[in-house]
Design a protein around this motif. Structure first.
Motif, PDB file in Angstrom:
ATOM      1  N   ASP A   1       0.867  -1.172   0.000  1.00 49.53           N
ATOM      2  CA  ASP A   1       0.000   0.000   0.000  1.00 49.53           C
ATOM      3  C   ASP A   1       0.902   1.220   0.000  1.00 49.53           C
ATOM      4  N   THR A   2       0.699   2.120  -0.965  1.00 51.70           N
ATOM      5  CA  THR A   2       1.529   3.311  -1.076  1.00 51.70           C
ATOM      6  C   THR A   2       0.645   4.544  -0.948  1.00 51.70           C
ATOM      7  N   ARG A   3       1.003   5.393  -0.013  1.00 52.44           N
ATOM      8  CA  ARG A   3       0.278   6.659   0.185  1.00 52.44           C
ATOM      9  C   ARG A   3       1.266   7.799  -0.026  1.00 52.44           C
ATOM     10  N   THR A   4       0.830   8.781  -0.813  1.00 46.78           N
ATOM     11  CA  THR A   4       1.702   9.917  -1.095  1.00 46.78           C
ATOM     12  C   THR A   4       1.033  11.210  -0.647  1.00 46.78           C
ATOM     13  N   GLU A   5       1.866  12.158  -0.253  1.00 51.66           N
ATOM     14  CA  GLU A   5       1.389  13.503   0.073  1.00 51.66           C
ATOM     15  C   GLU A   5       2.527  14.475  -0.188  1.00 51.66           C
ATOM     16  N   THR A   6       2.164  15.688  -0.547  1.00 55.94           N
ATOM     17  CA  THR A   6       3.162  16.708  -0.833  1.00 55.94           C
ATOM     18  C   THR A   6       3.458  17.480   0.444  1.00 55.94           C
ATOM     19  N   THR A   7       4.732  17.649   0.734  1.00 51.49           N
ATOM     20  CA  THR A   7       5.146  18.374   1.928  1.00 51.49           C
ATOM     21  C   THR A   7       5.153  19.872   1.645  1.00 51.49           C
ATOM     22  N   GLN A   8       5.353  20.689   2.669  1.00 45.38           N
ATOM     23  CA  GLN A   8       5.384  22.146   2.499  1.00 45.38           C
ATOM     24  C   GLN A   8       6.557  22.595   1.632  1.00 45.38           C
ATOM     25  N   SER A   9       7.625  21.807   1.636  1.00 42.62           N
ATOM     26  CA  SER A   9       8.794  22.185   0.840  1.00 42.62           C
ATOM     27  C   SER A   9       8.680  21.736  -0.610  1.00 42.62           C
ATOM     28  N   GLY A  10       7.578  21.066  -0.965  1.00 41.28           N
ATOM     29  CA  GLY A  10       7.374  20.653  -2.345  1.00 41.28           C
ATOM     30  C   GLY A  10       7.803  19.233  -2.650  1.00 41.28           C
ATOM     31  N   LEU A  11       8.408  18.548  -1.692  1.00 39.03           N
ATOM     32  CA  LEU A  11       8.771  17.145  -1.899  1.00 39.03           C
ATOM     33  C   LEU A  11       7.530  16.274  -1.745  1.00 39.03           C
ATOM     34  N   VAL A  12       7.598  15.097  -2.305  1.00 37.71           N
ATOM     35  CA  VAL A  12       6.506  14.138  -2.160  1.00 37.71           C
ATOM     36  C   VAL A  12       6.942  13.078  -1.158  1.00 37.71           C
ATOM     37  N   ARG A  13       6.168  12.965  -0.085  1.00 38.52           N
ATOM     38  CA  ARG A  13       6.449  11.937   0.927  1.00 38.52           C
ATOM     39  C   ARG A  13       5.614  10.714   0.566  1.00 38.52           C
ATOM     40  N   ALA A  14       6.290   9.602   0.289  1.00 38.23           N
ATOM     41  CA  ALA A  14       5.610   8.347  -0.036  1.00 38.23           C
ATOM     42  C   ALA A  14       5.828   7.378   1.119  1.00 38.23           C
ATOM     43  N   THR A  15       4.740   6.882   1.676  1.00 38.79           N
ATOM     44  CA  THR A  15       4.803   5.899   2.751  1.00 38.79           C
ATOM     45  C   THR A  15       4.364   4.562   2.184  1.00 38.79           C
ATOM     46  N   VAL A  16       5.272   3.617   2.181  1.00 37.86           N
ATOM     47  CA  VAL A  16       5.007   2.283   1.640  1.00 37.86           C
ATOM     48  C   VAL A  16       4.798   1.333   2.812  1.00 37.86           C
ATOM     49  N   THR A  17       3.657   0.657   2.819  1.00 37.22           N
ATOM     50  CA  THR A  17       3.369  -0.348   3.829  1.00 37.22           C
ATOM     51  C   THR A  17       3.284  -1.697   3.133  1.00 37.22           C
ATOM     52  N   ALA A  18       4.089  -2.643   3.592  1.00 37.15           N
ATOM     53  CA  ALA A  18       4.098  -3.997   3.030  1.00 37.15           C
ATOM     54  C   ALA A  18       3.671  -4.954   4.130  1.00 37.15           C
ATOM     55  N   ARG A  19       2.739  -5.839   3.800  1.00 38.19           N
ATOM     56  CA  ARG A  19       2.231  -6.774   4.809  1.00 38.19           C
ATOM     57  C   ARG A  19       2.133  -8.165   4.197  1.00 38.19           C
ATOM     58  N   ALA A  20       2.735  -9.149   4.907  1.00 40.17           N
ATOM     59  CA  ALA A  20       2.676 -10.543   4.468  1.00 40.17           C
ATOM     60  C   ALA A  20       1.304 -11.110   4.817  1.00 40.17           C
ATOM     61  N   GLN A  21       0.971 -12.249   4.237  1.00 41.98           N
ATOM     62  CA  GLN A  21      -0.319 -12.879   4.501  1.00 41.98           C
ATOM     63  C   GLN A  21      -0.490 -13.228   5.968  1.00 41.98           C
ATOM     64  N   SER A  22       0.595 -13.558   6.638  1.00 48.64           N
ATOM     65  CA  SER A  22       0.514 -13.950   8.047  1.00 48.64           C
ATOM     66  C   SER A  22       0.343 -12.755   8.974  1.00 48.64           C
ATOM     67  N   GLY A  23       0.412 -11.536   8.443  1.00 49.06           N
ATOM     68  CA  GLY A  23       0.181 -10.346   9.249  1.00 49.06           C
ATOM     69  C   GLY A  23       1.419  -9.530   9.545  1.00 49.06           C
ATOM     70  N   GLU A  24       2.607 -10.116   9.448  1.00 47.81           N
ATOM     71  CA  GLU A  24       3.826  -9.369   9.708  1.00 47.81           C
ATOM     72  C   GLU A  24       4.035  -8.360   8.596  1.00 47.81           C
ATOM     73  N   GLY A  25       4.626  -7.234   8.923  1.00 49.05           N
ATOM     74  CA  GLY A  25       4.795  -6.224   7.898  1.00 49.05           C
ATOM     75  C   GLY A  25       5.927  -5.269   8.179  1.00 49.05           C
ATOM     76  N   ALA A  26       6.046  -4.301   7.280  1.00 41.64           N
ATOM     77  CA  ALA A  26       7.072  -3.277   7.391  1.00 41.64           C
ATOM     78  C   ALA A  26       6.534  -2.005   6.770  1.00 41.64           C
ATOM     79  N   GLN A  27       7.051  -0.879   7.236  1.00 46.95           N
ATOM     80  CA  GLN A  27       6.647   0.410   6.685  1.00 46.95           C
ATOM     81  C   GLN A  27       7.896   1.224   6.415  1.00 46.95           C
ATOM     82  N   LEU A  28       7.908   1.903   5.275  1.00 44.66           N
ATOM     83  CA  LEU A  28       9.067   2.672   4.858  1.00 44.66           C
ATOM     84  C   LEU A  28       8.572   3.998   4.303  1.00 44.66           C
ATOM     85  N   THR A  29       9.212   5.096   4.696  1.00 44.82           N
ATOM     86  CA  THR A  29       8.869   6.420   4.173  1.00 44.82           C
ATOM     87  C   THR A  29      10.041   6.933   3.362  1.00 44.82           C
TER      88      THR A  29
END
Length: 123
Positions: free
Chosen positions: A86-114
């Motif tokens: 799941d990827t969510r993006t938003e534009t910051t005040q400085s004009g950069l795009v912050r993308a937050t990537v959430t990865a989740r395995a079928q068993s429920g374990e996951g990771a999040q990276l910005t």
């Protein structure tokens, strides 16, 4: 008199032996439980590791294709396991795009990276 002292010493020795066996049994049970907990913890690490790899891969794809990411799939297969992304993006005040990537395995374990991306970057 001497017979009474020897028989008393034998009883005490048997009691000490019984206590020693009890202590060793409790220690063995504790060691087996700890080993089992380690096995469970190690077994759960594989899906988390694959989720982290999938999140990093998606972040690299976003760096290559730009913040919109084109038509990137929302599920990938790594190591024979499906990982939902799941990827969510938003534009910051400085004009950069912050993308937050959430990865989740079928068993429920996951990771999040910005990751921060330059706006409108195309290959």
């Amino acid at each position: 008199m001497r017979d009474r002292l020897t028989s008393g010493a034998r009883g005490l020795t048997l009691l000490e032996l019984a206590i020693a066996i009890l202590v060793l049994a409790i220690g063995s049970i504790a060691a087996l439980r700890a080993t089992d907990q380690s096995r469970v913890a190690i077994g759960g690490e594989t899906p988390r590791l694959l989720a982290r790899i999938a999140a990093r891969n998606r972040a690299e794809e976003l760096r290559l294709y730009g913040p919109q990411g084109g038509a990137l799939p929302d599920r990938v297969t790594l190591g024979g396991r499906n990982v939902a992304l799941d990827t969510r993006t938003e534009t910051t005040q400085s004009g950069l795009v912050r993308a937050t990537v959430t990865a989740r395995a079928q068993s429920g374990e996951g990771a999040q990276l910005t990751v921060y991306l330059a706006p409108g970057r195309r290959p």
